[in-house]
Write a protein that holds these residues in place. Structure first.
Motif, mmCIF file in Angstrom:
data_model
loop_
_atom_site.group_PDB
_atom_site.id
_atom_site.type_symbol
_atom_site.label_atom_id
_atom_site.label_comp_id
_atom_site.label_asym_id
_atom_site.label_seq_id
_atom_site.Cartn_x
_atom_site.Cartn_y
_atom_site.Cartn_z
ATOM 1 N N ARG A 226 0.816 -1.227 0.000
ATOM 2 C CA ARG A 226 0.000 0.000 0.000
ATOM 3 C C ARG A 226 0.837 1.258 0.000
ATOM 4 O O ARG A 226 0.308 2.349 -0.217
ATOM 5 N N SER A 228 3.049 4.145 -1.320
ATOM 6 C CA SER A 228 3.110 4.754 -2.650
ATOM 7 C C SER A 228 4.543 4.900 -3.151
ATOM 8 O O SER A 228 4.791 4.913 -4.357
ATOM 9 N N SER A 229 5.492 5.022 -2.254
ATOM 10 C CA SER A 229 6.886 5.244 -2.622
ATOM 11 C C SER A 229 7.615 3.916 -2.788
ATOM 12 O O SER A 229 7.558 3.047 -1.913
#
Length: 313
Positions: A226, A228-229
């Motif tokens: 989950r 994002s990076s």
């Protein structure tokens, strides 16, 4: 028991009897591995002790694991080294019981400790804002104490029960130490009931920590995906990679050894898998936690750079 059978007072190990010419070589190899394991784990303990930045729950459990691994390999390898040098490879029944007590207690404790380490990683990644609260010093001490208490209580009862069996015949063990199944095979009574109980205990107390570890890493994997990076995902995964490797090595051999039916046990497979979890795995743990752990590597570099001898040179 038939009337012409007498009870054993000593056991004889015949694991390496067919390798008489290679025994000096095996002695040298196992001695080097033993010294490397003891030195590597001791370095990890000392490194964490003198580095304040490593005084965190993750490294508290790593200190416990390193100390446990030192005791674990010491419960088996020194006796094996002696037997590689002498012609008569015997041990009293009492000595065999003592070795099984120590070895089995440490083995189950490691199962529970690895589960506690997985829970620590789960909290760190899934609940980072509550990490210091959920994994405070008292919680860490309780988890470590519970791991040791479980190992002592369960395996003390199991080993005591095993050595209430009568052992008779030649007393030859097709192994290099007093492992559970090779010793049970020497009993001169029907052990089918005992084997069912031993299998049930192994299922419960090996699979339970394994199940907790799988649940923890399922949640961890979901949390990492989950993110994002990509850099954040790599950083999160890197904190778990060392533990995943150690868990795979330890539980892989333990499940293969203790959860297979008696009919599938052979002396060759028993000895091979036993060498994995008594000698190879403890030796690999320091390597895994130093090569795969950036914080440990950086701490090691800082400590060596502060070495007065190095500064003088």
């Amino acid at each position: 028991m038939s009337g012409n059978q007498s009870l054993c007072t000593t056991f004889t190990f015949v694991a390496f009897s067919s390798l008489a010419e290679l025994q000096p070589v095996l002695f040298t190899v196992f001695l080097i591995i033993y010294l490397f394991t003891m030195g590597g784990n001791l370095i990890i303990i000392c490194l964490i002790w003198v580095t304040p930045s490593l005084h965190t729950p993750m490294y508290f459990f790593l200190v416990n694991l390193s100390f446990l691994e030192m005791c674990y390999i010491t419960s088996v390898v020194p006796q094996m080294l002696v037997h590689l040098l002498v012609e008569t490879k015997t041990m009293s029944v009492g000595g065999c019981a003592a070795q099984m007590y120590v070895f089995s207690i440490l083995g189950l404790t490691e199962c529970c400790l690895l589960a506690a380490m997985a829970y620590d990683r789960f909290v760190a990644i899934c609940y980072p804002l509550h990490y210091t609260l959920l994994m405070g010093p008292r919680v860490c001490l309780k988890l470590a104490a519970a791991s040791w208490a479980t190992g002592v209580v369960v395996e003390s009862a199991q080993t005591t029960w095993i050595f209430t069996l009568p052992f008779c015949g030649t007393g030859k063990i097709q192994h290099f130490f007093c492992d559970i199944m090779p010793v049970v095979k020497l009993a001169c009574v029907d052990t089918s009931h005992n084997e069912i109980v031993l299998f049930t205990i192994s299922m419960l107390f090996i699979m339970s920590p394994c199940f907790l570890i799988l649940c923890s890493y399922t949640r961890i994997l979901a949390a990492i995906l989950r993110l994002s990076s990509a850099a954040g995902r790599r950083r999160a995964f890197s904190t778990c990679s060392s533990h995943i490797l150690v868990v795979s090595l330890f539980f892989g051999t333990a499940l293969f050894t203790y959860l297979q039916p008696k009919t599938t046990h052979t002396p060759e497979t028993d000895k091979a898998t036993a060498l994995m979890y008594t000698v190879v795995t403890p030796a690999l743990n320091p390597v895994i936690y130093t090569l795969k752990n950036k914080e440990v590597k950086e701490a090691f570099q800082r400590v060596t750079q502060r070495n007065p001898l190095r500064q003088m040179t």
